[in-house]
Write a protein that holds these residues in place. Structure first.
Motif, PDB file in Angstrom:
ATOM      1  N   ALA A   1       0.827  -1.209   0.000  1.00 36.12           N
ATOM      2  CA  ALA A   1       0.000   0.000   0.000  1.00 36.12           C
ATOM      3  C   ALA A   1       0.862   1.260   0.000  1.00 36.12           C
ATOM      4  O   ALA A   1       0.555   2.240  -0.698  1.00 36.12           O
ATOM      5  N   GLN A   2       1.953   1.249   0.750  1.00 38.22           N
ATOM      6  CA  GLN A   2       2.852   2.399   0.782  1.00 38.22           C
ATOM      7  C   GLN A   2       3.515   2.630  -0.571  1.00 38.22           C
ATOM      8  O   GLN A   2       3.688   3.762  -0.998  1.00 38.22           O
ATOM      9  N   LYS A   3       3.882   1.554  -1.246  1.00 40.77           N
ATOM     10  CA  LYS A   3       4.500   1.671  -2.570  1.00 40.77           C
ATOM     11  C   LYS A   3       3.526   2.310  -3.550  1.00 40.77           C
ATOM     12  O   LYS A   3       3.908   3.169  -4.349  1.00 40.77           O
ATOM     13  N   ILE A   4       2.260   1.928  -3.474  1.00 40.98           N
ATOM     14  CA  ILE A   4       1.255   2.499  -4.365  1.00 40.98           C
ATOM     15  C   ILE A   4       1.043   3.976  -4.040  1.00 40.98           C
ATOM     16  O   ILE A   4       0.943   4.811  -4.936  1.00 40.98           O
ATOM     17  N   ARG A   5       0.998   4.322  -2.759  1.00 38.16           N
ATOM     18  CA  ARG A   5       0.832   5.723  -2.372  1.00 38.16           C
ATOM     19  C   ARG A   5       2.017   6.575  -2.826  1.00 38.16           C
ATOM     20  O   ARG A   5       1.861   7.710  -3.242  1.00 38.16           O
ATOM     21  N   ARG A   6       3.221   6.004  -2.715  1.00 37.71           N
ATOM     22  CA  ARG A   6       4.433   6.731  -3.076  1.00 37.71           C
ATOM     23  C   ARG A   6       4.496   7.023  -4.569  1.00 37.71           C
ATOM     24  O   ARG A   6       4.764   8.144  -4.984  1.00 37.71           O
ATOM     25  N   HIS A   7       4.253   6.002  -5.390  1.00 38.50           N
ATOM     26  CA  HIS A   7       4.427   6.136  -6.831  1.00 38.50           C
ATOM     27  C   HIS A   7       3.136   6.480  -7.568  1.00 38.50           C
ATOM     28  O   HIS A   7       3.182   6.977  -8.680  1.00 38.50           O
ATOM     29  N   GLY A   8       1.998   6.148  -6.980  1.00 40.04           N
ATOM     30  CA  GLY A   8       0.721   6.424  -7.625  1.00 40.04           C
ATOM     31  C   GLY A   8       0.247   5.324  -8.548  1.00 40.04           C
ATOM     32  O   GLY A   8      -0.932   5.258  -8.879  1.00 40.04           O
TER      33      GLY A   8
ATOM     34  N   THR B   1       0.449  -6.155  -7.110  1.00 40.75           N
ATOM     35  CA  THR B   1       0.746  -5.297  -5.963  1.00 40.75           C
ATOM     36  C   THR B   1      -0.533  -4.718  -5.373  1.00 40.75           C
ATOM     37  O   THR B   1      -0.692  -4.633  -4.163  1.00 40.75           O
ATOM     38  N   HIS B   2      -1.468  -4.346  -6.231  1.00 39.79           N
ATOM     39  CA  HIS B   2      -2.762  -3.858  -5.743  1.00 39.79           C
ATOM     40  C   HIS B   2      -3.491  -4.957  -4.974  1.00 39.79           C
ATOM     41  O   HIS B   2      -4.120  -4.688  -3.943  1.00 39.79           O
ATOM     42  N   ALA B   3      -3.406  -6.194  -5.459  1.00 43.44           N
ATOM     43  CA  ALA B   3      -4.070  -7.303  -4.779  1.00 43.44           C
ATOM     44  C   ALA B   3      -3.417  -7.589  -3.430  1.00 43.44           C
ATOM     45  O   ALA B   3      -4.093  -7.886  -2.450  1.00 43.44           O
ATOM     46  N   ILE B   4      -2.098  -7.480  -3.349  1.00 52.40           N
ATOM     47  CA  ILE B   4      -1.398  -7.662  -2.080  1.00 52.40           C
ATOM     48  C   ILE B   4      -1.795  -6.559  -1.107  1.00 52.40           C
ATOM     49  O   ILE B   4      -2.025  -6.806   0.078  1.00 52.40           O
ATOM     50  N   ALA B   5      -1.920  -5.340  -1.607  1.00 53.42           N
ATOM     51  CA  ALA B   5      -2.343  -4.225  -0.763  1.00 53.42           C
ATOM     52  C   ALA B   5      -3.777  -4.413  -0.274  1.00 53.42           C
ATOM     53  O   ALA B   5      -4.157  -3.871   0.765  1.00 53.42           O
ATOM     54  N   ALA B   6      -4.567  -5.193  -1.002  1.00 54.58           N
ATOM     55  CA  ALA B   6      -5.941  -5.476  -0.593  1.00 54.58           C
ATOM     56  C   ALA B   6      -6.010  -6.584   0.453  1.00 54.58           C
ATOM     57  O   ALA B   6      -7.091  -6.898   0.952  1.00 54.58           O
ATOM     58  N   GLY B   7      -4.878  -7.181   0.782  1.00 55.16           N
ATOM     59  CA  GLY B   7      -4.851  -8.157   1.858  1.00 55.16           C
ATOM     60  C   GLY B   7      -4.650  -9.601   1.446  1.00 55.16           C
ATOM     61  O   GLY B   7      -4.742 -10.499   2.282  1.00 55.16           O
ATOM     62  N   LEU B   8      -4.366  -9.863   0.191  1.00 58.68           N
ATOM     63  CA  LEU B   8      -4.131 -11.237  -0.253  1.00 58.68           C
ATOM     64  C   LEU B   8      -2.669 -11.618  -0.095  1.00 58.68           C
ATOM     65  O   LEU B   8      -1.787 -10.756  -0.068  1.00 58.68           O
ATOM     66  N   GLY B   9      -2.411 -12.913  -0.032  1.00 60.03           N
ATOM     67  CA  GLY B   9      -1.045 -13.410  -0.036  1.00 60.03           C
ATOM     68  C   GLY B   9      -0.488 -13.337  -1.444  1.00 60.03           C
ATOM     69  O   GLY B   9      -1.203 -13.036  -2.407  1.00 60.03           O
ATOM     70  N   VAL B  10       0.785 -13.641  -1.598  1.00 55.22           N
ATOM     71  CA  VAL B  10       1.433 -13.503  -2.902  1.00 55.22           C
ATOM     72  C   VAL B  10       0.831 -14.454  -3.926  1.00 55.22           C
ATOM     73  O   VAL B  10       0.523 -14.058  -5.058  1.00 55.22           O
ATOM     74  N   LYS B  11       0.630 -15.700  -3.561  1.00 52.51           N
ATOM     75  CA  LYS B  11       0.083 -16.684  -4.494  1.00 52.51           C
ATOM     76  C   LYS B  11      -1.334 -16.314  -4.921  1.00 52.51           C
ATOM     77  O   LYS B  11      -1.676 -16.360  -6.106  1.00 52.51           O
ATOM     78  N   GLU B  12      -2.167 -15.931  -3.965  1.00 50.11           N
ATOM     79  CA  GLU B  12      -3.535 -15.543  -4.270  1.00 50.11           C
ATOM     80  C   GLU B  12      -3.565 -14.248  -5.086  1.00 50.11           C
ATOM     81  O   GLU B  12      -4.416 -14.068  -5.956  1.00 50.11           O
ATOM     82  N   ALA B  13      -2.634 -13.334  -4.787  1.00 42.14           N
ATOM     83  CA  ALA B  13      -2.568 -12.062  -5.516  1.00 42.14           C
ATOM     84  C   ALA B  13      -2.251 -12.291  -6.980  1.00 42.14           C
ATOM     85  O   ALA B  13      -2.803 -11.625  -7.859  1.00 42.14           O
ATOM     86  N   ARG B  14      -1.363 -13.228  -7.268  1.00 40.11           N
ATOM     87  CA  ARG B  14      -1.044 -13.539  -8.663  1.00 40.11           C
ATOM     88  C   ARG B  14      -2.256 -14.101  -9.389  1.00 40.11           C
ATOM     89  O   ARG B  14      -2.499 -13.787 -10.555  1.00 40.11           O
ATOM     90  N   THR B  15      -3.021 -14.939  -8.706  1.00 42.17           N
ATOM     91  CA  THR B  15      -4.219 -15.527  -9.304  1.00 42.17           C
ATOM     92  C   THR B  15      -5.247 -14.448  -9.608  1.00 42.17           C
ATOM     93  O   THR B  15      -5.818 -14.408 -10.703  1.00 42.17           O
ATOM     94  N   VAL B  16      -5.495 -13.574  -8.644  1.00 42.98           N
ATOM     95  CA  VAL B  16      -6.466 -12.495  -8.833  1.00 42.98           C
ATOM     96  C   VAL B  16      -5.986 -11.542  -9.928  1.00 42.98           C
ATOM     97  O   VAL B  16      -6.774 -11.090 -10.763  1.00 42.98           O
ATOM     98  N   ALA B  17      -4.687 -11.247  -9.951  1.00 41.04           N
ATOM     99  CA  ALA B  17      -4.147 -10.336 -10.960  1.00 41.04           C
ATOM    100  C   ALA B  17      -4.341 -10.887 -12.364  1.00 41.04           C
ATOM    101  O   ALA B  17      -4.694 -10.145 -13.288  1.00 41.04           O
ATOM    102  N   SER B  18      -4.131 -12.187 -12.536  1.00 38.37           N
ATOM    103  CA  SER B  18      -4.314 -12.757 -13.873  1.00 38.37           C
ATOM    104  C   SER B  18      -5.787 -12.727 -14.277  1.00 38.37           C
ATOM    105  O   SER B  18      -6.105 -12.526 -15.446  1.00 38.37           O
ATOM    106  N   SER B  19      -6.685 -12.887 -13.313  1.00 36.93           N
ATOM    107  CA  SER B  19      -8.113 -12.785 -13.609  1.00 36.93           C
ATOM    108  C   SER B  19      -8.501 -11.342 -13.932  1.00 36.93           C
ATOM    109  O   SER B  19      -9.333 -11.095 -14.811  1.00 36.93           O
TER     110      SER B  19
END
Length: 112
Positions: A22-29, A35-53
């Motif tokens: 979340a801090q990285k997104i706030r810093r860079h915009g 990364t957005h999925a991880i900031a939403a509270g998912l783990g890395v593996k789940e974040a990759r799955t959601v990102a591909s969807s």
């Protein structure tokens, strides 16, 4: 190591990962969909799955993103980075089935 210590460490690790994303997104915009999925509270593996969807719904949402380069372990990969508002537009279209993915989609849609 006791079970209580393991649980505490896992909680702290997950919270740290989410906060850093979340801090990285706030810093860079802008950030990748994972990364957005991880900031939403998912783990890395789940974040990759959601990102591909979410990537499948980019065209439907009419979002272009910003082409960029991601450097990981000495490699350079091309990626696309999105703002909070663009991710929210994509997340509105996304229809997950699992409960934790639904919660993440709600957080992504409300983040903007």
């Amino acid at each position: 190591m006791t079970a209580r210590t393991r649980t505490a460490r896992r909680t702290l690790r997950d919270r740290t990962r989410t906060h850093r994303a979340a801090q990285k997104i706030r810093r860079h915009g802008i950030a990748t969909l994972a990364t957005h999925a991880i900031a939403a509270g998912l783990g890395v593996k789940e974040a990759r799955t959601v990102a591909s969807s979410l990537r499948r719904n980019v065209q439907k949402a009419g979002v272009t993103g910003t082409p960029s380069t991601s450097y990981t372990h000495g490699r350079a990969r091309t990626c696309t980075r999105y703002t909070w508002a663009e991710v929210a537009r994509i997340a509105v279209i996304y229809r997950p089935r699992r409960a934790d993915y639904k919660l993440a989609a709600t957080r992504l849609a409300l983040a903007a």
